[in-house]
Design an enzyme around this catalytic site. Structure first.
Site, PDB file in Angstrom:
ATOM      1  N   THR A 104       0.867  -1.177   0.000  1.00  0.00           N
ATOM      2  CA  THR A 104       0.000   0.000   0.000  1.00  0.00           C
ATOM      3  C   THR A 104       0.900   1.223   0.000  1.00  0.00           C
ATOM      4  O   THR A 104       1.589   1.485   0.996  1.00  0.00           O
ATOM      5  CB  THR A 104      -0.896   0.028   1.254  1.00  0.00           C
ATOM      6  OG1 THR A 104      -1.716  -1.141   1.258  1.00  0.00           O
ATOM      7  CG2 THR A 104      -1.793   1.263   1.256  1.00  0.00           C
ATOM      8  N   LYS A 179      -7.426   2.055  -2.760  1.00  0.00           N
ATOM      9  CA  LYS A 179      -7.032   1.644  -1.409  1.00  0.00           C
ATOM     10  C   LYS A 179      -7.027   2.863  -0.470  1.00  0.00           C
ATOM     11  O   LYS A 179      -7.457   2.779   0.689  1.00  0.00           O
ATOM     12  CB  LYS A 179      -5.651   0.989  -1.464  1.00  0.00           C
ATOM     13  CG  LYS A 179      -5.054   0.638  -0.125  1.00  0.00           C
ATOM     14  CD  LYS A 179      -5.612  -0.630   0.482  1.00  0.00           C
ATOM     15  CE  LYS A 179      -5.106  -0.806   1.899  1.00  0.00           C
ATOM     16  NZ  LYS A 179      -5.124  -2.129   2.416  1.00  0.00           N
TER      17      LYS A 179
END
Ligand code: NAP
Length: 296
Positions: A104, A179
């Protein structure tokens, strides 16, 4: 459906932490050839015992000519180091390689990395995941993918070995953008849960009853029904750690600033997480430890 010759057979995997070790194990279980590299060498041992080859560096791994190299490292600068550092992937890769980044990281940096790789004929897809360590072990992760559609179609059978809900959300960077949106929704939602518990207590309402009733109506959410009871029970074991959500909300703040977006609620949620870390030593606790900063 991709041609059989275009299917993925050999995969490289870099970053064998909580998520990467479990995801690489699932690729092995699916019958793919897997070559791994981890900065701290000991973490490759368990996978080597199960048949993975171990490379000496990211460049060495790239020289083995896998069809794909998956990354699962901590943050934006770590992805940059693994791609472009002195013994990074670029130092050993040939044109035609696909890199899949499951970390991420910052969506705007991802687009820049994709551009740099593209100049050498290497395709980058960003494919951050949601579902935590349990989803990684069980192969049930949600994966949000950005990048060229033809590369996505080629990768889909491989991604099915590690995830359950796999969605192509747009060009490169859009997986990370999605995300970041996920983390905004999670953090603000959890803040609402903590403040609802504070209000229930302040008004003399049994918070357990409140969670049950609100959870049956328009206020229902995963955060309320899963983390609400943990807050009431004083169970702050992770799940998803405060340190990681702070990293992710730092990414959100950076991209929001660059797009002149205020996101005041997200800023407040981040401040609560920071307070929980600084004043309650909750960095390695689950995100529900936000309650330590919210509740009197
Ligand atoms: P982790 O257990 O801390 O593992 C991090 C991995 O990255 C380790 O293998 C570490 O190597 C490697 N690494 C870090 N910096 C590096 C660098 N500069 N060069 C080379 N390797 C480096 O983290 P994780 O929980 O697996 O998370 C990995 C990614 O997935 C993060 O971006 C995280 O936000 C994301 N994610 C995590 C979860 C979760 O529930 N854990 C859920 C969704 C997404 P060493 O072994 O040498 O330290």
């Amino acid at each position: 459906m991709p041609e059989a010759s275009a299917l993925i057979h050999d995969v490289g995997y870099i970053g064998l932490g909580i998520m990467g070790s479990a995801m690489a194990a699932n690729l092995l279980k699916a019958g793919l050839g897997v070559t791994v590299w981890n900065r701290s060498p000991g973490k490759a041992d368990a996978l080597a015992d199960r048949g993975a080859r171990v490379a000496a560096s990211p460049a060495d791994l790239a020289r083995c000519r896998p069809d794909v190299i998956c990354l699962n490292v901590s943050d934006t600068r770590d992805v940059e180091a693994v791609l472009f550092g002195p013994e990074g992937i670029m130092a050993g890769a040939a044109a035609g390689l696909i890199v899949v980044d499951h970390s991420t990281i910052n969506p705007l940096a991802t687009q820049e990395f994709a551009h740099r790789l593209g100049e050498r004929g290497i395709t980058l897809l960003d494919a951050p995941v949601s579902g935590g360590d349990v989803g990684a072990r069980q192969g049930t992760l949600a994966i949000m993918v950005g990048g060229p559609e033809d590369a996505f179609a080629r990768l889909l059978p491989m991604l099915r070995a590690v995830g359950k809900t796999i969605t192509h959300v747009g060009p490169v960077g859009m997986g990370q953008a999605c995300k970041a949106c996920n983390q905004v929704a999670v953090a603000c939602n959890l803040m609402g849960v903590c403040e609802a518990i504070a209000l229930a207590r302040g008004l003399g309402l049994d918070p357990q009853r409140m969670i049950e009733v609100v959870g049956g109506g328009a206020g229902a959410s995963w955060q309320l029904s899963n983390l609400g009871p943990k807050i009431l029970a004083g169970d702050f074991r992770p799940g998803f750690m405060v340190d990681l959500v702070l990293k992710d909300l730092g990414i959100v703040q950076d991209v929001a600033q660059r797009r002149q977006l205020d996101l005041a609620g997200t800023q407040q949620a981040r401040a609560y997480f920071q307070q929980a870390k600084d004043h309650h030593a909750a960095g390695r606790e689950g995100t529900q430890a936000m309650a330590k900063a919210v509740l009197p």
